[in-house]
Design a protein around this motif. Sequence first.
Motif, mmCIF file in Angstrom:
data_model
loop_
_atom_site.group_PDB
_atom_site.id
_atom_site.type_symbol
_atom_site.label_atom_id
_atom_site.label_comp_id
_atom_site.label_asym_id
_atom_site.label_seq_id
_atom_site.Cartn_x
_atom_site.Cartn_y
_atom_site.Cartn_z
ATOM 1 N N SER A 5 11.246 -5.062 -7.855
ATOM 2 C CA SER A 5 10.572 -6.301 -8.221
ATOM 3 C C SER A 5 10.049 -6.967 -6.959
ATOM 4 O O SER A 5 10.473 -6.667 -5.848
ATOM 5 C CB SER A 5 11.538 -7.223 -8.968
ATOM 6 O OG SER A 5 12.693 -7.408 -8.177
ATOM 7 N N SER A 6 9.100 -7.853 -7.176
ATOM 8 C CA SER A 6 8.524 -8.573 -6.044
ATOM 9 C C SER A 6 9.211 -9.926 -5.934
ATOM 10 O O SER A 6 9.568 -10.532 -6.934
ATOM 11 C CB SER A 6 7.033 -8.753 -6.315
ATOM 12 O OG SER A 6 6.524 -9.721 -5.432
ATOM 13 N N THR A 7 9.433 -10.360 -4.723
ATOM 14 C CA THR A 7 10.054 -11.662 -4.549
ATOM 15 C C THR A 7 9.391 -12.393 -3.392
ATOM 16 O O THR A 7 8.830 -11.767 -2.496
ATOM 17 C CB THR A 7 11.580 -11.534 -4.307
ATOM 18 O OG1 THR A 7 12.118 -12.842 -4.145
ATOM 19 C CG2 THR A 7 11.876 -10.713 -3.079
ATOM 20 N N GLU A 155 14.182 -5.304 -4.004
ATOM 21 C CA GLU A 155 13.193 -6.383 -4.030
ATOM 22 C C GLU A 155 12.262 -6.194 -2.854
ATOM 23 O O GLU A 155 12.699 -5.930 -1.736
ATOM 24 C CB GLU A 155 13.891 -7.736 -3.886
ATOM 25 C CG GLU A 155 14.734 -8.102 -5.089
ATOM 26 C CD GLU A 155 15.234 -9.530 -4.988
ATOM 27 O OE1 GLU A 155 15.691 -9.907 -3.884
ATOM 28 O OE2 GLU A 155 15.147 -10.261 -5.990
ATOM 29 N N GLU A 161 2.172 -8.588 -7.393
ATOM 30 C CA GLU A 161 2.749 -8.057 -8.641
ATOM 31 C C GLU A 161 2.053 -6.772 -9.079
ATOM 32 O O GLU A 161 2.674 -5.810 -9.512
ATOM 33 C CB GLU A 161 2.605 -9.080 -9.782
ATOM 34 C CG GLU A 161 3.404 -10.363 -9.591
ATOM 35 C CD GLU A 161 4.896 -10.161 -9.837
ATOM 36 O OE1 GLU A 161 5.269 -9.083 -10.338
ATOM 37 O OE2 GLU A 161 5.664 -11.082 -9.500
ATOM 38 N N ARG A 162 0.716 -6.777 -8.991
ATOM 39 C CA ARG A 162 -0.075 -5.640 -9.439
ATOM 40 C C ARG A 162 0.284 -4.366 -8.663
ATOM 41 O O ARG A 162 0.351 -3.277 -9.225
ATOM 42 C CB ARG A 162 -1.564 -5.963 -9.231
ATOM 43 C CG ARG A 162 -2.506 -5.194 -10.113
ATOM 44 C CD ARG A 162 -3.944 -5.579 -9.784
ATOM 45 N NE ARG A 162 -4.598 -4.487 -9.080
ATOM 46 C CZ ARG A 162 -5.238 -3.497 -9.713
ATOM 47 N NH1 ARG A 162 -5.307 -3.486 -11.017
ATOM 48 N NH2 ARG A 162 -5.798 -2.517 -9.024
ATOM 49 N N LYS A 165 3.544 -3.026 -9.926
ATOM 50 C CA LYS A 165 3.373 -2.437 -11.254
ATOM 51 C C LYS A 165 2.720 -1.051 -11.154
ATOM 52 O O LYS A 165 3.182 -0.084 -11.755
ATOM 53 C CB LYS A 165 2.501 -3.366 -12.109
ATOM 54 C CG LYS A 165 2.860 -3.251 -13.551
ATOM 55 C CD LYS A 165 2.201 -4.283 -14.430
ATOM 56 C CE LYS A 165 2.170 -3.697 -15.827
ATOM 57 N NZ LYS A 165 0.850 -3.638 -16.417
#
Length: 487
Positions: A5-7, A155, A161-162, A165
């Motif tokens: 995930s991105s943080t 993380e 985000e893209r 993904k």
Amino acid sequence: MIKVSSTRRLDRTDVLIVFAEEPSSKDVKPLHKWDALSGDSSRRLAAALEKENFRGKVGQTFVWHAGDSRAERVIVAGAGKAASRDVDMTIRAAGAAAKKAKEIGATKVACALPPAGKLGEERNAQAVTEGLILGAYEFDKYRQAKETKAFEAAEVLGAPERAVKLAEIFARATVYARDLVNTPAGDCAPRHLAEAAKRLAGSNVKVTVWGQKEIEKKGMGGLIGIGKGSDEPYHFIMLKWEGKKGSKKVAIVGKGITFDSGGLCIKPADGMGTMKCDMSGAAAVLATFSALPDLKPDCTVYGYIPAAENMTGGSAVKTGDVLRTASGRTIEVNNTDAEGRVVLADAMTVAREDHPDEMIDLATLTGACVVALGDQVAGMFTNDDNLAAGLDAASKRAGERLWRMPIVAEYRELLKSEIADIKNSGGRGGGAIQGALFLQEWAGDQPWAHLDIAGPAWTDKGLSFCQPGGTGFGVRTLLEYVTAQGK
Ligand code: BES
Ligand code: MN
Ligand code: ZN
């Protein structure tokens, strides 16, 4: 597969991965300030790296017990020279860091991005994320005692985000292929490939599987001839992703020999050991289709897999036998171990009936290609310069290595048969080229490219972004290629 995930902000973590670039000239010390660490930690780490003589080369890692308020331990991963860093190097660098994190039993992992440089923010973050997932990958389905308890999530600081993904889609497809290749031939026979294909049906993907009856009806004597020496029935698998109306049609064909004993021209034990990998082309095709519903390319994609086991049973093809293929052309099998081209010939004939604009085949076709290019580069043979350029560009975006090889028309002589239209093997010299020349007979004047992935489909010793075994090579290049069509 680990979840990434991105943080934006770094919470306290067990392991923090940071990158250090290789200085461009020998006397320049690597000077770094890592934003994710406090100024004090950053300075102490720079000093520690200097003492270690850490050069920042891709694949190099250094574990530092930081005692920083934000990270218990820091893994510094070499990122190579800033000016030359591309997708391939970035995946290797991040893969090495993930492998190291696994090795030291990391429980919680965060990763800071290296400077984006010429890659741009998104590509940089995508490549790092792919590297983390691929480096952390493990095939432990068959182990009762899990050797290392790999961390389950990571993380990435400040990743778009893209990018995360897309990386997840590309990495998941690669892992899908690795899992199939790593599954022993006893559990991955042609019928298992057919079942895997059927599971991909749905959301705009159509799947058709032919058994013995349909294959006989179609006159696919090449696939039958190779497959009939095994107790495992052969299959022919077809997939279709329906793109936009009137869009380009790309056919991808994957060699699906689920085990290659060599047939009656049996391989020595040494050469047979890894032959469950002989369906790596098929795995790449299936993996591509597994990701198409997420990527939704404009173009129409067809997939074709001739699936068979090359064995020595009582009805196995014998040397000197002549097989009549679906095209009508006949093949003298003078070497039962040159089976891939024989089953691909029939697959290409059926593929051409769908009138694709271009056809790309992936096959672990020849040991000769491994001799020529080693185990990290695939040979690309093609009759079309545009297709060559498109695939070359796609492979660079994907971080996989292709090298164009010549199709030497004069060598076609070597495949002349006394009794059939062609024979399937013509001696030692230029073995990979011979394979391509053979396949070209079935491509005709159709724009076509053949990727001989016998080298890079498998790694004996492991790579920084891959444990020993199947690599999933070709998947990311195909995904890059098809998503770039019709734009
Ligand atoms: N599946 C092999 C090629 C191969 C070799 C794949 C090493 C992966 C690693 C293929 O079917 C084969 O046996 N090719 C023969 C061709 C020869 C008999 C003309 C080869 O390369 O020796
Ligand atoms: Mn073979
Ligand atoms: Zn083979």
